[in-house]
Design a protein around this motif. Structure first.
Motif, PDB file in Angstrom:
ATOM      1  N   GLY A 177       0.793  -1.355   0.171  1.00 20.17           N
ATOM      2  CA  GLY A 177       0.006   0.001   0.258  1.00 20.17           C
ATOM      3  C   GLY A 177       0.764   1.248  -0.078  1.00 20.17           C
ATOM      4  O   GLY A 177       2.157   1.501   0.020  1.00 20.17           O
ATOM      5  N   LEU A 178       0.063   2.242   0.184  1.00 23.93           N
ATOM      6  CA  LEU A 178       0.696   3.759   0.276  1.00 23.93           C
ATOM      7  C   LEU A 178      -0.039   4.665   0.977  1.00 23.93           C
ATOM      8  O   LEU A 178      -1.360   4.837   0.924  1.00 23.93           O
ATOM      9  CB  LEU A 178       0.819   4.280  -1.272  1.00 23.93           C
ATOM     10  N   VAL A 179       0.613   5.441   1.880  1.00 26.46           N
ATOM     11  CA  VAL A 179      -0.203   6.361   2.613  1.00 26.46           C
ATOM     12  C   VAL A 179       0.756   7.707   2.621  1.00 26.46           C
ATOM     13  O   VAL A 179       1.969   7.611   2.382  1.00 26.46           O
ATOM     14  CB  VAL A 179      -0.164   5.868   4.286  1.00 26.46           C
ATOM     15  N   VAL A 180       0.125   8.722   2.980  1.00 28.23           N
ATOM     16  CA  VAL A 180       0.596  10.057   2.932  1.00 28.23           C
ATOM     17  C   VAL A 180       0.565  10.641   4.258  1.00 28.23           C
ATOM     18  O   VAL A 180      -0.384  10.734   4.912  1.00 28.23           O
ATOM     19  CB  VAL A 180      -0.177  10.954   1.730  1.00 28.23           C
ATOM     20  N   PRO A 203       9.269   4.566   9.728  1.00 28.25           N
ATOM     21  CA  PRO A 203       9.699   3.457   8.836  1.00 28.25           C
ATOM     22  C   PRO A 203       8.921   2.306   8.504  1.00 28.25           C
ATOM     23  O   PRO A 203       8.315   1.946   9.515  1.00 28.25           O
ATOM     24  CB  PRO A 203      11.074   3.115   9.569  1.00 28.25           C
ATOM     25  N   CYS A 204       8.452   1.965   7.186  1.00 28.76           N
ATOM     26  CA  CYS A 204       7.838   0.884   6.913  1.00 28.76           C
ATOM     27  C   CYS A 204       8.635   0.039   5.755  1.00 28.76           C
ATOM     28  O   CYS A 204       9.358   0.513   5.005  1.00 28.76           O
ATOM     29  CB  CYS A 204       6.603   1.174   6.546  1.00 28.76           C
ATOM     30  N   SER A 205       8.300  -1.217   5.704  1.00 24.68           N
ATOM     31  CA  SER A 205       9.204  -1.922   4.893  1.00 24.68           C
ATOM     32  C   SER A 205       7.918  -2.777   3.672  1.00 24.68           C
ATOM     33  O   SER A 205       8.325  -2.549   2.478  1.00 24.68           O
ATOM     34  CB  SER A 205       9.346  -3.486   5.611  1.00 24.68           C
ATOM     35  N   ARG A 206       6.646  -2.829   3.854  1.00 27.98           N
ATOM     36  CA  ARG A 206       5.907  -3.221   2.972  1.00 27.98           C
ATOM     37  C   ARG A 206       4.922  -2.002   2.522  1.00 27.98           C
ATOM     38  O   ARG A 206       4.367  -2.052   1.220  1.00 27.98           O
ATOM     39  CB  ARG A 206       5.093  -4.423   3.361  1.00 27.98           C
ATOM     40  N   ILE A 207       4.664  -1.014   3.137  1.00 24.68           N
ATOM     41  CA  ILE A 207       3.768   0.078   2.835  1.00 24.68           C
ATOM     42  C   ILE A 207       4.607   1.246   2.703  1.00 24.68           C
ATOM     43  O   ILE A 207       5.188   1.823   3.576  1.00 24.68           O
ATOM     44  CB  ILE A 207       2.837   0.372   4.142  1.00 24.68           C
ATOM     45  N   GLU A 208       4.140   1.828   1.411  1.00 23.08           N
ATOM     46  CA  GLU A 208       5.061   2.905   0.977  1.00 23.08           C
ATOM     47  C   GLU A 208       4.602   4.246   1.663  1.00 23.08           C
ATOM     48  O   GLU A 208       3.632   4.612   1.722  1.00 23.08           O
ATOM     49  CB  GLU A 208       5.056   3.371  -0.446  1.00 23.08           C
ATOM     50  N   ILE A 209       5.531   5.083   2.382  1.00 25.07           N
ATOM     51  CA  ILE A 209       5.301   6.367   3.133  1.00 25.07           C
ATOM     52  C   ILE A 209       5.671   7.413   2.131  1.00 25.07           C
ATOM     53  O   ILE A 209       6.836   7.612   1.887  1.00 25.07           O
ATOM     54  CB  ILE A 209       5.985   6.391   4.528  1.00 25.07           C
ATOM     55  N   VAL A 210       4.952   8.392   1.998  1.00 23.88           N
ATOM     56  CA  VAL A 210       5.049   9.709   1.199  1.00 23.88           C
ATOM     57  C   VAL A 210       4.771  10.991   2.009  1.00 23.88           C
ATOM     58  O   VAL A 210       3.662  10.693   2.890  1.00 23.88           O
ATOM     59  CB  VAL A 210       4.157   9.637  -0.263  1.00 23.88           C
TER      60      VAL A 210
END
Length: 450
Positions: free
Chosen positions: A90-93, A101-108
């Motif tokens: 996934g992706l969260v903003v 820090p996350c490994s599977r979920i992208e942080i923007v």
């Protein structure tokens, strides 16, 4: 390090001149703020609500989200997900400075409260990522305060520059957050239920940390996964009430009805579910419990105070004076706790550094006029109040006298919306840093015994 110890470390490192408040009031007030923030930390409040792998089944768990707490929420999801890591993505903003820090979920990271291109492009990617999901998939939507600005993608016809100009106008207008979000919903490509509609036929589970008075899910990140009963006509009326300069494209969206949101009963929202993680009331109750453990009676006035920040400050000062002088409606010593979200109407073309909490606090100090025995802390639970660097500040009976000795004109600085400058000069600003959560304003007034 546990969530609570992380929060306490942030708050204990705050650069606050406590000597002016005696040995007890300032540390106690800071302890209550820490308790409120700790109660809303995602690592504490999210795990009990996270779906289990058996509940998800054979589909994917796709995580999207927006808000000041969304990165910490995503981190908690990764830490407690009991399924196949390959099924998670996934992706969260989140706001700049609130990353985790996350490994599977992208942080923007993106800008708040005035949106930027990073938030716009991330919202485009989020919308694209949920296209083509199946009924076997689950979208986990992580929402907290600030999500509206962090997902600024507008309906066709409106661009980023127009969204930025409108955001600045709304922030300066004095409009309440519910009114601002009503207008946002009718111009957004994701909000007002549109994200959940785009996810259909996938299941949508939304986890919420509330930062709005009344905990209306339509106002948290402007309700991307819930139906919206308000109308384009409502949004137009709000723009007219506050004389907001809507661009031609926005006016066309509202007048034509093309900006209409997803309404209750829409079949595309039939598989959308909400779970509450933390609310302002929960945070105030945690602070009240900490106060009582310290031997002070605590009274929660409201978790939803709204209105002009300086006017709310005057009212709270009047109540504190009544207690200090007449022992009504409560007996001192006691603590008065409140939450909610006040507003600031900018009255000068060149404002200083301010925020709704420090503006409320400075107005409170002016109204108290050095009332003996009254101390207060007001701060934003996300760690940043308005356009200044601090979460909030503290006052005591000697605040105005010390300001006068330094040549500070408290009333003039309030009129210039420069409350951060005022408290920074006194050394009474509260610097917590980003807390990675957000349950809105926190206000605590301590009234000492007569």
């Amino acid at each position: 390090m546990t969530t609570t110890s992380h929060t306490e470390t942030l708050l204990h490192s705050a650069h606050v001149a406590t000597d002016h408040f005696g040995s007890a009031p300032a540390p106690l007030l800071r302890q209550l703020f820490a308790a409120a923030v700790a109660a809303a930390q995602p690592a504490l409040c999210l795990p009990p609500h996270l779906p289990r792998a058996a509940e998800i089944g054979s589909g994917r768990l796709w995580v999207v989200g927006a808000g000041k707490a969304s990165a910490a929420m995503a981190q908690a999801v990764e830490a407690h997900w009991d399924g196949d890591p390959q099924a998670l993505g996934g992706l969260v903003v989140t706001r700049y400075g609130h990353e985790a820090p996350c490994s599977r979920i992208e942080i923007v990271a993106a800008a708040h409260p005035v949106p930027d291109l990073a938030g716009w492009r991330a919202a485009e990617r989020v919308l694209a990522s949920v296209q083509g999901l199946s009924a076997a998939d689950t979208v986990l939507c992580l929402l907290s305060g600030g999500g509206s600005a962090l997902w600024p993608l507008a309906l066709p016809g409106l661009g980023l520059a127009e969204q930025q100009a409108l955001a600045r106008a709304m922030l300066a207008s004095g409009a309440r957050i519910g009114e601002i979000n009503c207008l946002r919903r009718h111009l957004s490509a994701l909000q007002g239920g549109r994200l959940a509609a785009a996810c259909y036929p996938a299941r949508v589970l939304t986890l919420l940390i509330s930062d709005v008075p009344g905990d209306d899910p339509a106002d948290i990140a402007s309700g991307p996964t819930v139906p919206d009963p308000s109308t384009c006509a409502d949004a137009l009326a709000i723009a007219q009430r506050y004389r907001l300069p809507l661009p031609a494209a926005a006016l066309e969206l509202l007048h034509s009805g093309r900006g209409e949101t997803i309404k209750p009963g829409d079949a595309r929202l039939a598989r959308s579910e909400l779970r509450w993680l933390a609310t302002p009331q929960m945070a105030l109750e945690a602070a009240a419990s900490a106060a009582r453990a310290a031997g002070f009676e605590a009274h929660i006035l409201s978790d939803a105070l709204q209105g002009e920040a300086r006017e709310v400050g005057k009212v709270l000062a009047a109540l504190a004076r009544q207690i200090a002088q007449r022992q009504q409606p409560f007996a001192a010593p006691c603590l008065l706790l409140s939450g909610g979200e006040t507003s600031v109407t900018l009255r000068t073309p060149s404002p200083g550094q301010g925020g709704r909490n420090v503006e409320c606090l400075l107005a409170c100090a002016l109204e108290l006029v050095g009332q003996p025995g009254v101390h207060a802390l007001m701060a934003d639970t996300d760690g940043i109040d308005g356009n200044g660097p601090a979460a909030g500040a503290l006052i005591g009976p000697d605040t105005l006298a010390r300001a006068q000795a330094l040549g500070l004109d408290a009333q003039h600085m309030l009129d210039q919306h420069d409350a951060h400058g005022f408290f920074a000069a006194l050394g009474d600003a509260l610097h917590s840093g980003p807390t990675r959560t957000n349950v809105n304003d926190f206000r605590a007034l301590l009234i000492a015994p007569p």
